[in-house]
Design a protein around this motif. Structure first.
Motif: not given
Lengths: 163, 163, 163, 163
Positions: A10-15, A108-113, C13-18
């Motif tokens: 899941g998103t949790f762990d996406k890198e 939002i992925p964890y690694k995404f701050g 500038d890439k962002e994550y679209n949730e």
């Protein structure tokens, strides 16, 4: 007795894969998150799979249910992609008894701050310790029964089926 | 009904003053943390004070108790410095009835990146929704009764008085 | 005179679209990054496009060159995706004279916490102030001439054509 | 030839001691920052001291000068607290010749998430590679000659002595 944690991806762990510019799964960040949260509740962590929940198959869900049934711990947290979290919750509610099972994840992925994952993990740890047997979805500080929850595809937010 | 959150300061909210090189209190980061965690549980937030809990006076604690008594919400979270969190919890346990009160905090300031605060806040939100009336300290994923908790000064970890 | 900064997109500038779980471009993070770095060098920032550099067309590159030629500032930084950064650099070297132009980017999106973007931006600000007229690629603390640089597709690292 | 980096402490490297609630120095974060920035310029790093620059003594400064003189690398970066960075720069300008020396630092500790340190480090790496022999202070994307810089105590910003 320890709390059992099953990791399914899941998103949790996406890198972020810097060579391809794509998101992907590597190892789970869950142990790192538990350290960051300074969790001191005994846990047993096992990764069952690392998949986007949109690609989770019936076989995958059977495997999760099987592990829940066989778990000697009766308090179980499952990290799971949000898109089909409600589906897995319902299947587990129909097939596992005598246990408190909490599914949680992140938008939002964890690694995404700016991840909501750490907050959700804290909530899941608390709910699993206090709720009676049953299957629950924990997101946004809220707790839903498995038979009364869905992810609103437009808003991305979990809500009751009937309000 | 909403959950009432009272802010009293503590490590949670310490910031770095770049002119003096000292840590200090400015505004609380709690609203920002609830946003980051994507909390959707209705909350009413009020800052009662912004102090290091080592400098919290008897008058300060009386003020907190008074606000808890007068709160129309019966679920209350108090963010608090860890050094005297147990003391405040005991005082509230002796002076406030008919409410579920959860004190929580952080070992590392939220602005210091690696904060345990977001995890603790998630836990506190869940415990306050599920526990019966009483006063509790929530840290490290764990929940203690107000009359059986202390901060171990050497390890910095909360533990039961008798094990 | 101010330093001119042109934004073209890229990993920076890439962002994550949730909602979709995909990476996408929204507004540039460059102003936020300059604030974070506490930059005090006067800059004039303009977004020319927000694209993945693999999708940058000849027309896009002509537009960038045109803006460089017309810029009244003679020190120019261009944020750019890494995949075709060398190509754009070579085109600008052939078409713009009398200016110091530095292209820079990131391997990891800025919003992904562990970004190399802030370091590269700091380097670019310094190189553009000190180098003589010409076109350069700045990555990993290093500076390459536009006519002697390529991105190694296997390692993801910029290197000289001949060593 | 590699760039020599001397570490002397300063805000760059302050950490939060969770037992005492004080800021303190442990190991330097410089290697971690160079990794984060994906620096590929060869560097030789040595920690000379770990002090708040307000507590730096004449002996400390003599030691730094001595190491600069003896360094076989002629490009040197010194990480330094901001409060007396200008003083050390002036002393080095008077006592070391034939080398390019860049002093840099941070207003916010690196571990405090919002650090300007990574941006400054990127600038320092670039300036040290391009400037002629001399001693410089690099902060906020700007570069000052050692004999014409001071930290404005009220604004916290470095500026020229005469404008």
């Amino acid at each position: 007795m320890a709390i059992r944690i099953f990791i399914t991806g899941g998103t949790f762990d996406k890198e972020y894969n810097e060579l391809t510019g794509q998101l992907y799964f590597n190892d789970s960040h869950l142990p790192e998150m538990l350290d960051l949260g300074r969790n001191l509740v005994p846990v047993e962590v096992r990764t069952l799979m690392m998949v986007d929940s949109l690609e989770m198959t019936d076989d995958d869900r059977s495997l999760i249910a099987e592990h829940c049934r066989k778990s000697k711990e009766d308090k179980i947290i499952i990290t799971h992609g949000t898109d089909t979290m409600s589906d897995t919750a319902r299947l587990l509610a129909g097939g596992v008894t005598g246990k408190t099972i909490v599914l949680t994840g992140a938008m939002i992925p964890y690694k995404f701050g700016s991840s909501d994952g750490l907050f959700n993990l804290g909530s899941a740890m608390a709910f699993v310790q206090t709720l009676s047997h049953g299957v629950y979805v924990v997101m946004n500080g809220r707790c839903f029964n498995a038979d009364n929850v869905r992810k609103n595809k437009e808003t991305g937010v979990f809500e009751e089926l009937e309000k």
